[in-house]
Design an enzyme around this catalytic site. Structure first.
Site, PDB file in Angstrom:
ATOM      1  N   ARG A  49      32.692  45.386  24.767  1.00  0.00           N
ATOM      2  CA  ARG A  49      33.836  45.774  24.196  1.00  0.00           C
ATOM      3  C   ARG A  49      34.768  46.580  25.797  1.00  0.00           C
ATOM      4  O   ARG A  49      35.530  47.298  25.727  1.00  0.00           O
ATOM      5  CB  ARG A  49      34.130  46.205  23.042  1.00  0.00           C
ATOM      6  N   LYS A  67      43.000  47.289  37.940  1.00  0.00           N
ATOM      7  CA  LYS A  67      43.380  45.863  37.801  1.00  0.00           C
ATOM      8  C   LYS A  67      41.998  45.221  38.032  1.00  0.00           C
ATOM      9  O   LYS A  67      41.732  45.081  38.765  1.00  0.00           O
ATOM     10  CB  LYS A  67      44.941  44.996  38.841  1.00  0.00           C
ATOM     11  N   GLU A 118      47.281  44.914  53.611  1.00  0.00           N
ATOM     12  CA  GLU A 118      48.243  46.311  52.908  1.00  0.00           C
ATOM     13  C   GLU A 118      48.133  47.898  53.154  1.00  0.00           C
ATOM     14  O   GLU A 118      49.322  47.899  51.906  1.00  0.00           O
ATOM     15  CB  GLU A 118      46.384  46.202  51.337  1.00  0.00           C
ATOM     16  N   LYS A 140      49.546  54.883  46.655  1.00  0.00           N
ATOM     17  CA  LYS A 140      49.099  53.767  45.410  1.00  0.00           C
ATOM     18  C   LYS A 140      49.620  54.945  43.907  1.00  0.00           C
ATOM     19  O   LYS A 140      49.539  54.337  43.031  1.00  0.00           O
ATOM     20  CB  LYS A 140      48.126  53.222  45.637  1.00  0.00           C
ATOM     21  N   GLU A 198      52.273  47.704  34.781  1.00  0.00           N
ATOM     22  CA  GLU A 198      53.368  47.521  35.204  1.00  0.00           C
ATOM     23  C   GLU A 198      54.310  46.814  34.634  1.00  0.00           C
ATOM     24  O   GLU A 198      54.815  45.442  34.759  1.00  0.00           O
ATOM     25  CB  GLU A 198      52.789  45.366  35.668  1.00  0.00           C
ATOM     26  N   ARG A 240      55.698  49.321  39.042  1.00  0.00           N
ATOM     27  CA  ARG A 240      53.453  49.379  39.709  1.00  0.00           C
ATOM     28  C   ARG A 240      54.261  47.129  40.359  1.00  0.00           C
ATOM     29  O   ARG A 240      53.384  47.012  41.226  1.00  0.00           O
ATOM     30  CB  ARG A 240      53.339  49.046  38.581  1.00  0.00           C
ATOM     31  N   ASN A 278      52.859  44.904  44.610  1.00  0.00           N
ATOM     32  CA  ASN A 278      52.937  43.348  44.680  1.00  0.00           C
ATOM     33  C   ASN A 278      54.110  42.656  46.021  1.00  0.00           C
ATOM     34  O   ASN A 278      54.351  40.718  46.473  1.00  0.00           O
ATOM     35  CB  ASN A 278      53.744  42.398  43.880  1.00  0.00           C
ATOM     36  N   HIS A 312      53.885  39.393  48.046  1.00  0.00           N
ATOM     37  CA  HIS A 312      52.324  38.383  47.047  1.00  0.00           C
ATOM     38  C   HIS A 312      52.727  37.292  46.316  1.00  0.00           C
ATOM     39  O   HIS A 312      52.008  36.603  46.082  1.00  0.00           O
ATOM     40  CB  HIS A 312      51.784  40.137  45.951  1.00  0.00           C
ATOM     41  N   HIS A 352      50.591  34.195  47.357  1.00  0.00           N
ATOM     42  CA  HIS A 352      49.794  33.780  45.513  1.00  0.00           C
ATOM     43  C   HIS A 352      50.095  32.956  45.794  1.00  0.00           C
ATOM     44  O   HIS A 352      48.728  31.590  46.146  1.00  0.00           O
ATOM     45  CB  HIS A 352      49.954  34.274  44.904  1.00  0.00           C
ATOM     46  N   HIS A 356      43.311  37.224  51.645  1.00  0.00           N
ATOM     47  CA  HIS A 356      44.015  37.388  50.297  1.00  0.00           C
ATOM     48  C   HIS A 356      44.927  38.618  51.674  1.00  0.00           C
ATOM     49  O   HIS A 356      46.339  37.768  51.482  1.00  0.00           O
ATOM     50  CB  HIS A 356      43.509  37.954  49.786  1.00  0.00           C
TER      51      HIS A 356
HETATM   52  P1  NAD Z   1      36.344  40.196  49.759  1.00  0.00           P
HETATM   53  O1  NAD Z   1      35.966  40.903  48.657  1.00  0.00           O
HETATM   54  O2  NAD Z   1      35.475  38.361  49.308  1.00  0.00           O
HETATM   55  O3  NAD Z   1      35.871  40.561  50.431  1.00  0.00           O
HETATM   56  C1  NAD Z   1      35.582  40.238  52.406  1.00  0.00           C
HETATM   57  C2  NAD Z   1      34.410  39.659  52.892  1.00  0.00           C
HETATM   58  O4  NAD Z   1      33.734  41.282  53.716  1.00  0.00           O
HETATM   59  C3  NAD Z   1      33.648  38.943  52.327  1.00  0.00           C
HETATM   60  O5  NAD Z   1      32.676  38.308  52.648  1.00  0.00           O
HETATM   61  C4  NAD Z   1      32.831  40.293  52.036  1.00  0.00           C
HETATM   62  O6  NAD Z   1      31.439  39.472  51.839  1.00  0.00           O
HETATM   63  C5  NAD Z   1      32.279  41.134  53.344  1.00  0.00           C
HETATM   64  N1  NAD Z   1      32.448  42.721  52.935  1.00  0.00           N
HETATM   65  C6  NAD Z   1      32.458  43.265  52.455  1.00  0.00           C
HETATM   66  N2  NAD Z   1      31.999  44.227  52.209  1.00  0.00           N
HETATM   67  C7  NAD Z   1      31.740  44.499  53.883  1.00  0.00           C
HETATM   68  C8  NAD Z   1      30.595  44.967  55.260  1.00  0.00           C
HETATM   69  N3  NAD Z   1      31.132  46.969  54.763  1.00  0.00           N
HETATM   70  N4  NAD Z   1      30.907  44.651  55.708  1.00  0.00           N
HETATM   71  C9  NAD Z   1      30.387  43.626  56.068  1.00  0.00           C
HETATM   72  N5  NAD Z   1      31.137  42.670  55.258  1.00  0.00           N
HETATM   73  C10 NAD Z   1      31.934  43.135  54.086  1.00  0.00           C
HETATM   74  O7  NAD Z   1      37.949  40.571  49.644  1.00  0.00           O
HETATM   75  P2  NAD Z   1      38.633  41.805  49.906  1.00  0.00           P
HETATM   76  O8  NAD Z   1      40.079  41.515  50.943  1.00  0.00           O
HETATM   77  O9  NAD Z   1      37.856  42.748  49.774  1.00  0.00           O
HETATM   78  O10 NAD Z   1      39.105  41.484  48.328  1.00  0.00           O
HETATM   79  C11 NAD Z   1      40.380  40.627  48.227  1.00  0.00           C
HETATM   80  C12 NAD Z   1      40.523  40.342  46.519  1.00  0.00           C
HETATM   81  O11 NAD Z   1      40.744  41.596  46.634  1.00  0.00           O
HETATM   82  C13 NAD Z   1      41.292  39.669  46.239  1.00  0.00           C
HETATM   83  O12 NAD Z   1      40.707  38.052  45.229  1.00  0.00           O
HETATM   84  C14 NAD Z   1      42.312  40.163  45.795  1.00  0.00           C
HETATM   85  O13 NAD Z   1      42.955  39.111  44.350  1.00  0.00           O
HETATM   86  C15 NAD Z   1      41.467  41.180  45.163  1.00  0.00           C
HETATM   87  N6  NAD Z   1      42.651  42.151  44.952  1.00  0.00           N
HETATM   88  C16 NAD Z   1      42.769  42.828  44.340  1.00  0.00           C
HETATM   89  C17 NAD Z   1      43.979  44.005  43.551  1.00  0.00           C
HETATM   90  C18 NAD Z   1      43.787  44.564  42.815  1.00  0.00           C
HETATM   91  O14 NAD Z   1      44.403  45.838  42.047  1.00  0.00           O
HETATM   92  N7  NAD Z   1      42.988  44.715  41.790  1.00  0.00           N
HETATM   93  C19 NAD Z   1      44.462  44.287  44.756  1.00  0.00           C
HETATM   94  C20 NAD Z   1      43.964  43.904  46.069  1.00  0.00           C
HETATM   95  C21 NAD Z   1      43.809  42.475  46.969  1.00  0.00           C
HETATM   96  N1  GLY Z   2      47.852  45.337  43.304  1.00  0.00           N
HETATM   97  C1  GLY Z   2      48.596  45.472  43.020  1.00  0.00           C
HETATM   98  C2  GLY Z   2      48.556  46.918  42.226  1.00  0.00           C
HETATM   99  O1  GLY Z   2      47.018  47.613  42.008  1.00  0.00           O
HETATM  100  O2  GLY Z   2      49.576  46.756  41.561  1.00  0.00           O
END
Ligand code: NAD
Ligand code: GLY
Length: 373
Positions: free
Chosen positions: A134, A156, A198, A240, A250, A254, A258, A261, A265, A278
């Site tokens: 939890r 998030k 982003e 942010k 949100e 907030r 998006n 997005h 999405h 993404h």
């Molecule tokens: P990812 O986590 O898939 O990383 C991208 C690629 O880069 C992967 O292949 C990873 O292994 C590689 N990688 C990571 N760090 C590296 C480094 N330093 N050197 C070489 N390779 C490296 O993708 P991302 O773009 O970081 O994240 C996308 C995800 O984030 C999506 O699932 C999206 O929904 C989520 N997201 C979440 C929020 C939130 O607020 N929580 C906001 C935006 C996006």
């Molecule tokens: N990436 C959108 C949020 O954090 O709200």
């Protein structure tokens, strides 16, 4: 400010600190160089018997050993779990591998999880931390540009469901966010561009002078100039932080984070997770949302053109995949912002300001036909 994190170490680390102010869930973002390997970075965390570093098979060989060594003064036992790499693995099955490891190792409630990676690892590890017993503490160690400017900040956490992106998750804040700028040097070009999407987003929704700065410094950012990257990460985190501080869960403002997005999405889910990155889907989604803003009379065509040019210069697609308007609309109705099946879009009503608005299906359909080939 989270009392378990000692802010006094920031000057010794030569790190910039951006605070996230959320009462007793507040925490700092440290932005700087060589932060992962420095034991000082981790000194303010609560000591515990066990820490689990969750990462993936691509990132582990790059940074896991240095993180593990730096954590050893704080934790009696540090283990590393390497998950498969990719958005297509942001699933319940992969999440369960984290629980298997924690339970197999007898992890207790003081266990700290370290999300070492991009947004996929950050979102999954955060969700695991929210659920295990939890709730156990976790730290975001962001290694992609996208994670440093967006996903690691704000709490998030989620996994995907075959029927919708990030549909299973929780709001759960980390103890600390670390943006070690050195990690960006190994990031592939395509992933750097995904992160730029982003960063660009913050201009139209909040700060057009930042958009001007990005236009001016885009070549430096794409060449991974450390000074340009440091400023872009800092300014993005500041924007942010302001939005999350005003609306953690949100309920209102907030949602502007998006921008792009809703269309994005739909592209990700419609093509199958992992086909477009993404950030690529968000970049193209912003172009589509800008066109929709123009169709509704909110912005001039010159703004749409300016944004499209910047997104294209950043190496991102500006033309969407031709999935058909019905497929887009079907996926967009599953969006978390939808209410009673009514899609709500983040639109720009003046450059630097965003609003949440519905639109008639036929208008949205026209934009989709216009923007997708
Ligand atoms: P990812 O986590 O898939 O990383 C991208 C690629 O880069 C992967 O292949 C990873 O292994 C590689 N990688 C990571 N760090 C590296 C480094 N330093 N050197 C070489 N390779 C490296 O993708 P991302 O773009 O970081 O994240 C996308 C995800 O984030 C999506 O699932 C999206 O929904 C989520 N997201 C979440 C929020 C939130 O607020 N929580 C906001 C935006 C996006
Ligand atoms: N990436 C959108 C949020 O954090 O709200």
């Amino acid at each position: 400010m989270n009392t378990s994190v000692n802010l006094k170490v920031a000057p010794a680390l030569n790190a910039t600190v951006v605070p996230i102010s959320l009462g007793d869930r507040s925490y700092p973002i440290y932005i700087g160089e060589n932060l992962i390997a420095n034991p000082l970075t981790w000194q303010g965390l609560q000591k515990a018997a066990y820490a689990l570093v969750v990462t993936n098979v691509t990132i582990a060989p790059l940074f896991a050993q240095q993180l593990k060594s730096a954590l050893q003064p704080m934790f009696e036992r540090v283990e590393v779990l390497s998950l498969p790499d990719g958005e297509e693995h942001k699933t319940f099955e992969t999440l369960n591998l984290i629980f298997d490891q924690l339970l197999g190792d007898g992890a207790d409630r003081k266990t700290t999880l370290f999300a070492l990676g991009g947004g996929v690892i950050g979102d999954m590890t955060g969700f695991a931390a929210a659920c295990y017993m939890r709730g156990v503490p976790f730290v975001q160690v962001a290694t992609t540009l996208l994670a440093q400017v967006d996903s690691s900040v704000g709490g998030k956490t989620a996994i995907n469901h075959p029927l919708g992106k990030n549909m299973i998750g929780a709001f759960y804040q980390p103890e600390l966010v670390i943006c070690d700028l050195n990690t960006l040097q190994t990031l592939p070009k395509r992933e750097l561009s995904a992160g730029l999407a982003e960063i660009i987003k913050y201009g139209p929704i909040a700060d057009m002078s930042f958009m001007g700065w990005i236009e001016e410094h885009l070549d430096a950012l794409m060449a991974k100039d450390p000074k340009a990257l440091a400023y872009a990460v800092k300014r993005s985190c500041e924007i942010k932080a302001g939005v999350v501080g005003a609306d953690e869960r949100e309920a209102g403002v907030r949602a502007i984070l998006n921008f792009g997005h809703t269309f994005g999405h739909a592209i990700e889910a419609g093509l199958g997770f992992g086909v477009w990155l993404h950030g690529e889907a968000v970049g193209c989604g912003m172009v589509m949302a800008a066109h929709l803003s123009q169709q509704l009379g909110l912005v001039e065509h010159s703004f749409v053109e300016r944004l499209t040019t910047l997104i294209s210069r950043a190496g991102l697609p500006v033309v969407g995949p031709k999935l058909g308007a019905d497929v887009y609309l079907e996926h967009m109705r599953v969006d978390k912002k939808a209410q009673n099946g009514q899609i709500r879009f983040v639109l720009i009503d003046q450059p630097g300001h965003a609003v949440l608005k519905g639109a008639e299906d036929n208008v949205v359909g026209r934009v989709i036909e216009q923007c997708c080939l």
